[in-house]
Design a protein around this motif. Structure first.
Motif, PDB file in Angstrom:
ATOM      1  N   ALA A   1       0.825  -1.196   0.000  1.00 32.93           N
ATOM      2  CA  ALA A   1       0.000   0.000   0.000  1.00 32.93           C
ATOM      3  C   ALA A   1       0.864   1.252   0.000  1.00 32.93           C
ATOM      4  O   ALA A   1       1.912   1.299   0.647  1.00 32.93           O
ATOM      5  N   ILE A   2       0.425   2.249  -0.749  1.00 35.31           N
ATOM      6  CA  ILE A   2       1.130   3.526  -0.815  1.00 35.31           C
ATOM      7  C   ILE A   2       0.135   4.643  -0.527  1.00 35.31           C
ATOM      8  O   ILE A   2      -0.895   4.768  -1.196  1.00 35.31           O
ATOM      9  N   GLY A   3       0.432   5.445   0.491  1.00 31.28           N
ATOM     10  CA  GLY A   3      -0.383   6.604   0.807  1.00 31.28           C
ATOM     11  C   GLY A   3       0.029   7.789  -0.047  1.00 31.28           C
ATOM     12  O   GLY A   3       1.224   8.039  -0.242  1.00 31.28           O
ATOM     13  N   VAL A   4      -0.937   8.508  -0.566  1.00 25.40           N
ATOM     14  CA  VAL A   4      -0.674   9.664  -1.428  1.00 25.40           C
ATOM     15  C   VAL A   4      -1.348  10.880  -0.800  1.00 25.40           C
ATOM     16  O   VAL A   4      -2.545  10.850  -0.499  1.00 25.40           O
ATOM     17  N   GLN A   5      -0.578  11.938  -0.605  1.00 20.84           N
ATOM     18  CA  GLN A   5      -1.131  13.141   0.002  1.00 20.84           C
ATOM     19  C   GLN A   5      -2.276  13.694  -0.849  1.00 20.84           C
ATOM     20  O   GLN A   5      -2.221  13.719  -2.073  1.00 20.84           O
ATOM     21  N   HIS A   6      -3.302  14.139  -0.180  1.00 18.03           N
ATOM     22  CA  HIS A   6      -4.571  14.524  -0.794  1.00 18.03           C
ATOM     23  C   HIS A   6      -4.397  15.542  -1.931  1.00 18.03           C
ATOM     24  O   HIS A   6      -4.905  15.335  -3.045  1.00 18.03           O
ATOM     25  N   HIS A   7      -3.676  16.609  -1.681  1.00 15.88           N
ATOM     26  CA  HIS A   7      -3.585  17.680  -2.670  1.00 15.88           C
ATOM     27  C   HIS A   7      -2.599  17.343  -3.780  1.00 15.88           C
ATOM     28  O   HIS A   7      -2.763  17.795  -4.919  1.00 15.88           O
ATOM     29  N   HIS A   8      -1.602  16.541  -3.458  1.00 16.11           N
ATOM     30  CA  HIS A   8      -0.735  16.001  -4.504  1.00 16.11           C
ATOM     31  C   HIS A   8      -1.561  15.168  -5.474  1.00 16.11           C
ATOM     32  O   HIS A   8      -1.416  15.281  -6.702  1.00 16.11           O
ATOM     33  N   ALA A   9      -2.465  14.338  -4.955  1.00 12.37           N
ATOM     34  CA  ALA A   9      -3.332  13.518  -5.809  1.00 12.37           C
ATOM     35  C   ALA A   9      -4.214  14.391  -6.689  1.00 12.37           C
ATOM     36  O   ALA A   9      -4.442  14.086  -7.868  1.00 12.37           O
ATOM     37  N   HIS A  10      -4.733  15.497  -6.135  1.00 11.08           N
ATOM     38  CA  HIS A  10      -5.544  16.409  -6.935  1.00 11.08           C
ATOM     39  C   HIS A  10      -4.759  16.932  -8.138  1.00 11.08           C
ATOM     40  O   HIS A  10      -5.247  16.912  -9.282  1.00 11.08           O
ATOM     41  N   ILE A  11      -3.550  17.415  -7.897  1.00  9.52           N
ATOM     42  CA  ILE A  11      -2.757  17.986  -8.985  1.00  9.52           C
ATOM     43  C   ILE A  11      -2.388  16.919 -10.007  1.00  9.52           C
ATOM     44  O   ILE A  11      -2.464  17.148 -11.222  1.00  9.52           O
ATOM     45  N   VAL A  12      -2.013  15.736  -9.547  1.00 10.66           N
ATOM     46  CA  VAL A  12      -1.638  14.665 -10.479  1.00 10.66           C
ATOM     47  C   VAL A  12      -2.829  14.280 -11.354  1.00 10.66           C
ATOM     48  O   VAL A  12      -2.685  14.016 -12.549  1.00 10.66           O
ATOM     49  N   SER A  13      -4.041  14.266 -10.794  1.00  7.41           N
ATOM     50  CA  SER A  13      -5.216  13.928 -11.605  1.00  7.41           C
ATOM     51  C   SER A  13      -5.377  14.903 -12.759  1.00  7.41           C
ATOM     52  O   SER A  13      -5.709  14.516 -13.886  1.00  7.41           O
ATOM     53  N   CYS A  14      -5.134  16.187 -12.504  1.00  4.92           N
ATOM     54  CA  CYS A  14      -5.230  17.197 -13.549  1.00  4.92           C
ATOM     55  C   CYS A  14      -4.093  17.047 -14.562  1.00  4.92           C
ATOM     56  O   CYS A  14      -4.300  17.223 -15.777  1.00  4.92           O
TER      57      CYS A  14
ATOM     58  N   ILE B   1      -1.815  24.300  -8.053  1.00  6.01           N
ATOM     59  CA  ILE B   1      -2.576  25.011  -7.023  1.00  6.01           C
ATOM     60  C   ILE B   1      -3.771  24.146  -6.662  1.00  6.01           C
ATOM     61  O   ILE B   1      -4.642  23.890  -7.498  1.00  6.01           O
ATOM     62  N   ALA B   2      -3.787  23.643  -5.432  1.00  5.87           N
ATOM     63  CA  ALA B   2      -4.872  22.776  -4.955  1.00  5.87           C
ATOM     64  C   ALA B   2      -5.619  23.510  -3.851  1.00  5.87           C
ATOM     65  O   ALA B   2      -5.009  23.940  -2.862  1.00  5.87           O
ATOM     66  N   ALA B   3      -6.922  23.659  -4.024  1.00  4.47           N
ATOM     67  CA  ALA B   3      -7.728  24.401  -3.050  1.00  4.47           C
ATOM     68  C   ALA B   3      -9.035  23.672  -2.797  1.00  4.47           C
ATOM     69  O   ALA B   3      -9.775  23.371  -3.731  1.00  4.47           O
ATOM     70  N   ASP B   4      -9.296  23.378  -1.524  1.00  3.56           N
ATOM     71  CA  ASP B   4     -10.525  22.661  -1.171  1.00  3.56           C
ATOM     72  C   ASP B   4     -10.850  22.885   0.296  1.00  3.56           C
ATOM     73  O   ASP B   4     -10.360  23.832   0.914  1.00  3.56           O
ATOM     74  N   GLY B   5     -11.662  21.998   0.866  1.00  2.00           N
ATOM     75  CA  GLY B   5     -12.065  22.146   2.251  1.00  2.00           C
ATOM     76  C   GLY B   5     -11.169  21.416   3.223  1.00  2.00           C
ATOM     77  O   GLY B   5     -10.799  21.958   4.270  1.00  2.00           O
ATOM     78  N   THR B   6     -10.811  20.171   2.879  1.00  2.00           N
ATOM     79  CA  THR B   6     -10.069  19.344   3.822  1.00  2.00           C
ATOM     80  C   THR B   6      -9.129  18.401   3.094  1.00  2.00           C
ATOM     81  O   THR B   6      -9.532  17.730   2.141  1.00  2.00           O
ATOM     82  N   GLY B   7      -7.893  18.340   3.554  1.00  2.00           N
ATOM     83  CA  GLY B   7      -6.933  17.362   3.061  1.00  2.00           C
ATOM     84  C   GLY B   7      -5.843  17.173   4.099  1.00  2.00           C
ATOM     85  O   GLY B   7      -5.235  18.151   4.555  1.00  2.00           O
ATOM     86  N   TYR B   8      -5.606  15.943   4.486  1.00  2.00           N
ATOM     87  CA  TYR B   8      -4.643  15.659   5.557  1.00  2.00           C
ATOM     88  C   TYR B   8      -3.224  15.921   5.064  1.00  2.00           C
ATOM     89  O   TYR B   8      -2.790  15.394   4.040  1.00  2.00           O
ATOM     90  N   GLY B   9      -2.491  16.757   5.809  1.00  2.00           N
ATOM     91  CA  GLY B   9      -1.138  17.121   5.413  1.00  2.00           C
ATOM     92  C   GLY B   9      -0.079  16.213   5.994  1.00  2.00           C
ATOM     93  O   GLY B   9      -0.315  15.478   6.955  1.00  2.00           O
TER      94      GLY B   9
END
Length: 906
Positions: free
Chosen positions: A602-615, A628-636
């Motif tokens: 298993a590999i954990g991926v930081q929430h906002h890193h995943a957002h940018i990679v999806s784009c 630039i990742a902007a939202d309500g909640t993402g564990y740092g």
């Protein structure tokens, strides 16, 4: 037997509107159909020659038997000029074949000048009329060989002169059927074989599965015409379809996409339907859901406890809706709860029963013209509304829109869709205008798909049901999109996979499970389990990323069980066994716990890193970029809640270049509900020791005890207080300051209301802010000056009782717009500093906050003016619905890189 001719033209050898009217017993119809086929073939003649145009022709005809009446007629006869000889039945191959010819060209007999090639075709080539298209194309060019389906896509062996094969391959790409899409073609030279025919082979099963599964699409114009043609045998048949339209993903169990592998397998086709299904010249050739009222599914009305009511179910349902009743309607991917949208009492009754207090409700209208009466339709929105996917399209509401104000209270948008199934078309054909058409489920639960389940779960909501007996293999919500307002700012050369200007918000019916193609194939099959809300899972296999449909909110037990089933179904459908699992870093996410219990690396991926990679993935970019990742909640990675991050990253890892400065939010999870909680933390940070007095001026409507507890928590740094850089919570606070929203009854309600208010203003300029550099971490956006100025302006306005309400609205609109411009300016400045330091010009915008069209437009415009290339989403949502794609690709890259990540500088 009576033959009537309404037009025969010798010159182009075209027969129009021939019909036969015959009285017979119902049991005689199949025999009559077969006999009629022979009569027509004999009448037209085989191997006929049209002297006037000097070309050979092939006959295209169809026999239709009207249901429930003793009438058979023949329609749509025409002899199409072709270069090849007339089609004949072949004893070779699996389906009727055409002899290669070519109007004097050489035959495929293995003689000199002949070559043979095998084409292995990947893409959307099953269930879309691809094989009959290839069959006809080969016949037109006088080529021999065969075409078939397998678990990889489609295969063609084609033989003839070199120049004709080159022409065949060119036209293969240029003249595809509407729903077909080619991703790749592998060409292999083959030994020349004897034989003149081109034929269609049966599908081939293989252990590996890479064939694309076609999405469900709206009913086509041809079927729609037949649906309302009184003399057509499918007149008013609510399940009419062909290879150009109808159900696909919602009914498929496994691939290849053949009828036996769908939920239609229990319906045996009648002779008339079977004849269409077997005829390569018919548009229903191998239309897997092909059926009619004689042999296919049926629809009926039922009362609130599921008891069938005799009569025309669609007419009964339409009458119920006109009378103000709530009806649960079984559609293509599940149930809708429908009611008339123009009466407050009816809409409020639906909300009360469904437990959906305030979240906007989707509407269905019968036509684009009706939609234009309700919303402002720009070209992009209109194109999306009439597209074959028929999503819910968000557009600006007109002031005089004839719908209840309770449909979408607090926002200036409506979500509209057009009918996308024959059943919906028939409903609106009964004179209905505008209907609420919301998902058929109690709030936060999965969509109902089965009749018995729907009666059990929806009987407390619905006054009646419109049911049918075509089983749904997987529930599909309606997709939600908006026109991509930043399209003007997408950089030249961006890998845009879909030319339409679409910005997805929820990706489901019509779009799932279209794959996202990758530049680099994964070495292992990766399962990514997404986040907590707006759950979507992703399977990464070779060079394809396949996302599931929207699944919902995982904390709900029913949704979690559906999440488990969705993973199992996707793995079976794609015949993929994951070797690696990717998950979000948040330890309390249900999906994270699931991933950590599975016996896989298993590999954990930081929430906002995943957002940018999806784009990045959907735009075909893999090098280092600014995100630039902007939202309500993402564990740092520092254990805090992130939500406004400027990153320098690639698929493997990231460096946190900048962020919104941390501020405190009291109350734990309540901080995402009560907008006054983040407001309190921001005021404390901005005003220091005077913060209690300033907050008290604004919190007069908040329960005194709640304020006392929260302020105590802030001053004691209680465990219920968390630090965050969330832009979502900053928007909540601004909505509270301006008196627009004090409580989020649904996710992002405050932000939506703030955006709607800001769009009423055209004021320029913003508030003061600062960008701080501590020298040992990411740059910080300091908004204390903005908070002070905003609070003081609001305080003066609230203290002036002479200010009229109209002026209050105008002033809050100005302040809301200034807030948006301040945020856009601060983010653009951080990105520009990152460009100066790194030389990177490509900027990717992702995260739920960019569903805000005003913010997206403002930021994209500023970045473009700074000389940067701006990339946004067009294939997957910018919110958590696209998270799994980024997780999967990042995990595959980390695995390929030996498990190393770029360390975060936080």
């Amino acid at each position: 037997m009576i033959l009537r001719n309404s037009g025969f033209t010798r010159k182009n050898f075209r027969l129009r509107n021939w019909s036969m009217s015959v009285q017979m017993a119902g049991t005689a119809r199949p025999t009559f159909v077969r006999a009629t086929s022979a009569v027509i073939a004999g009448f037209a003649g085989c191997g006929r020659y049209n002297e006037d145009c000097g070309k050979m022709g092939s006959l295209d005809w169809r026999v239709r038997v009207l249901p429930y009446v003793s009438v058979c007629y023949i329609a749509d006869y025409k002899v199409k000029p072709e270069k090849s000889e007339s089609n004949k039945k072949s004893t070779e191959g699996d389906f009727p074949s055409g002899r290669c010819g070519g109007g004097g060209g050489e035959c495929c007999d293995g003689g000199g000048g002949q070559v043979r090639r095998r084409l292995e075709i990947r893409g959307c080539v099953q269930g879309v009329g691809f094989r009959p298209f290839v069959y006809r194309l080969a016949g037109q060019l006088g080529l021999g060989g065969f075409v078939g389906n397998d678990s990889q896509g489609a295969f063609v062996e084609i033989q003839g002169a070199v120049e004709k094969l080159e022409r065949f391959q060119e036209r293969l790409r240029d003249e595809l059927p509407e729903l077909a899409r080619i991703a790749s073609i592998k060409v292999t030279e083959m030994p020349v074989q004897a034989g003149r025919e081109f034929y269609i082979k049966f599908s081939e099963q293989q252990a590996d599965q890479q064939a694309e599964i076609t999405s469900d699409v709206t009913v086509c114009a041809d079927c729609l015409s037949e649906l309302f043609e009184p003399e057509d045998r499918r007149f008013r048949y609510p399940f009419i379809n062909c290879t150009n339209c109808g159900p696909r993903y919602s009914i498929i169990k496994e691939v290849p996409y053949d009828r036996v592998n769908t939920t239609m397998s229990k319906f045996r086709m009648c002779p008339a339907c079977q004849a269409e299904y077997d005829d390569p010249s018919d548009r229903r050739f191998h239309a897997q859901p092909n059926a009619c009222s004689v042999c296919g599914p049926r629809v009926w009305a039922a009362d609130s406890v599921g008891a069938e009511i005799s009569g025309d179910g669609i007419k009964i349902c339409a009458e119920w809706l006109r009378d103000g009743k709530i009806v649960a309607i079984k559609g293509l991917g599940g149930f809708h709860l429908a009611c008339r949208a123009d009466e407050d009492e009816v809409v409020q009754r639906l909300r009360s029963r469904k437990g959906r207090e305030a979240k906007p409700l989707a509407l269905m209208v019968g036509s684009v013209e009706q939609a234009a009466k309700l919303v402002r339709l720009d070209d992009g929105s209109r194109e999306l509304l009439i597209s074959r996917e028929r999503p819910i399209v968000l557009a600006e509401r007109k002031v005089d829109a004839a719908v209840s104000s309770t449909v979408a209270e607090g926002t200036d948008c409506l979500g509209l869709m057009l009918p996308y199934t024959p059943l919906h078309e028939l409903l609106f054909g009964e004179g209905l205008k505008v209907l609420v058409m919301t998902s058929g489920n109690p709030t936060d639960e999965p969509l109902c798909v089965d009749n018995d389940e729907a009666v059990e779960r929806l009987s407390v909501i619905a006054d009646g049901f419109l049911l049918h007996n075509r089983d749904i293999e997987r529930g599909l919500d309606d997709s939600v999109v908006m026109a991509n307002v930043s399209q003007l700012y997408v950089a030249e050369g961006a890998a845009v996979s879909d030319l339409r200007s679409v910005f997805p918000i929820r990706r489901a019916r019509g779009f799932a499970p279209q794959p996202i193609r990758l530049k680099t194939a994964a070495s292992e099959v990766v399962l990514a389990v997404g986040g907590q809300m707006k759950s979507v899972v992703c399977l990464l296999k070779d060079d394809q990323a396949i996302l599931s449909e929207h699944l919902g909110e995982l904390p709900n037990g029913r949704t979690y069980r559906n999440f488990i089933r969705a993973i199992d179904r996707l793995e079976k459908l794609l015949r993929a066994e994951p070797k690696l699992i990717a998950y979000d870093l948040h330890p309390d996410y249900v999906s994270t716990r699931y991933a950590q219990q599975i016996d896989l690396p298993a590999i954990g991926v930081q929430h906002h890193h995943a957002h940018i990679v999806s784009c990045m993935v959907e735009n075909g970019v893999s090098e280092k970029v600014i995100g630039i990742a902007a939202d309500g909640t993402g564990y740092g990675t520092d254990g805090k809640i992130w939500g406004c991050e400027v990153m320098v990253c690639d698929e493997v890892g990231f460096e946190r270049f900048g962020q919104l400065g941390y501020f405190s939010v009291p109350g734990g999870d309540l901080g995402a509900k009560d907008t006054w909680r983040p407001a309190a933390g921001l005021i404390q940070q901005a005003f220091g020791e005077k913060w209690r007095g300033e907050f008290g001026k604004l919190a007069q409507a908040v329960p005194e005890e709640s304020v006392r507890i929260a302020t105590g928590q802030l001053e004691r740094s209680s465990v219920t207080v968390y630090s965050t850089s969330s832009l979502g919570r900053l928007f909540d606070a601004a909505a509270f300051f301006l008196g627009i929203c004090s409580f989020n009854r649904f996710e992002a309600e405050a932000a939506m209301a703030l955006e709607a208010r800001a769009r009423r203003s055209s004021v320029s300029g913003g508030f003061d802010y600062a960008v701080c550099d501590d020298g040992n971490g990411p740059l910080r956006i300091d908004v204390r000056k903005m908070i002070i100025e905003l609070v003081e302006k609001v305080g003066r306005r609230r203290g002036d009782s002479s200010v009229a309400e109209k002026s209050n609205v105008a002033e809050t609109a100005d302040l809301a717009r200034m807030f948006h411009q301040t945020v856009a300016g601060a983010l653009a400045e951080l990105a520009d500093r990152a460009r100066e330091q790194t030389g990177i010009k490509k900027v990717f915008l992702s995260g739920g906050c960019f569903i805000n069209r005003l913010l997206l437009r403002m930021l994209a415009s500023r970045l473009k003016d700074l000389g940067m290339e701006v990339y946004t989403h067009s294939r997957v949502p910018s919110g958590d619905g696209g998270l799994a794609l980024g997780q999967a690709v990042a995990a595959a890259a980390i695995n390929r890189d030996g498990g190393k990540m770029i360390p975060d500088s936080a």
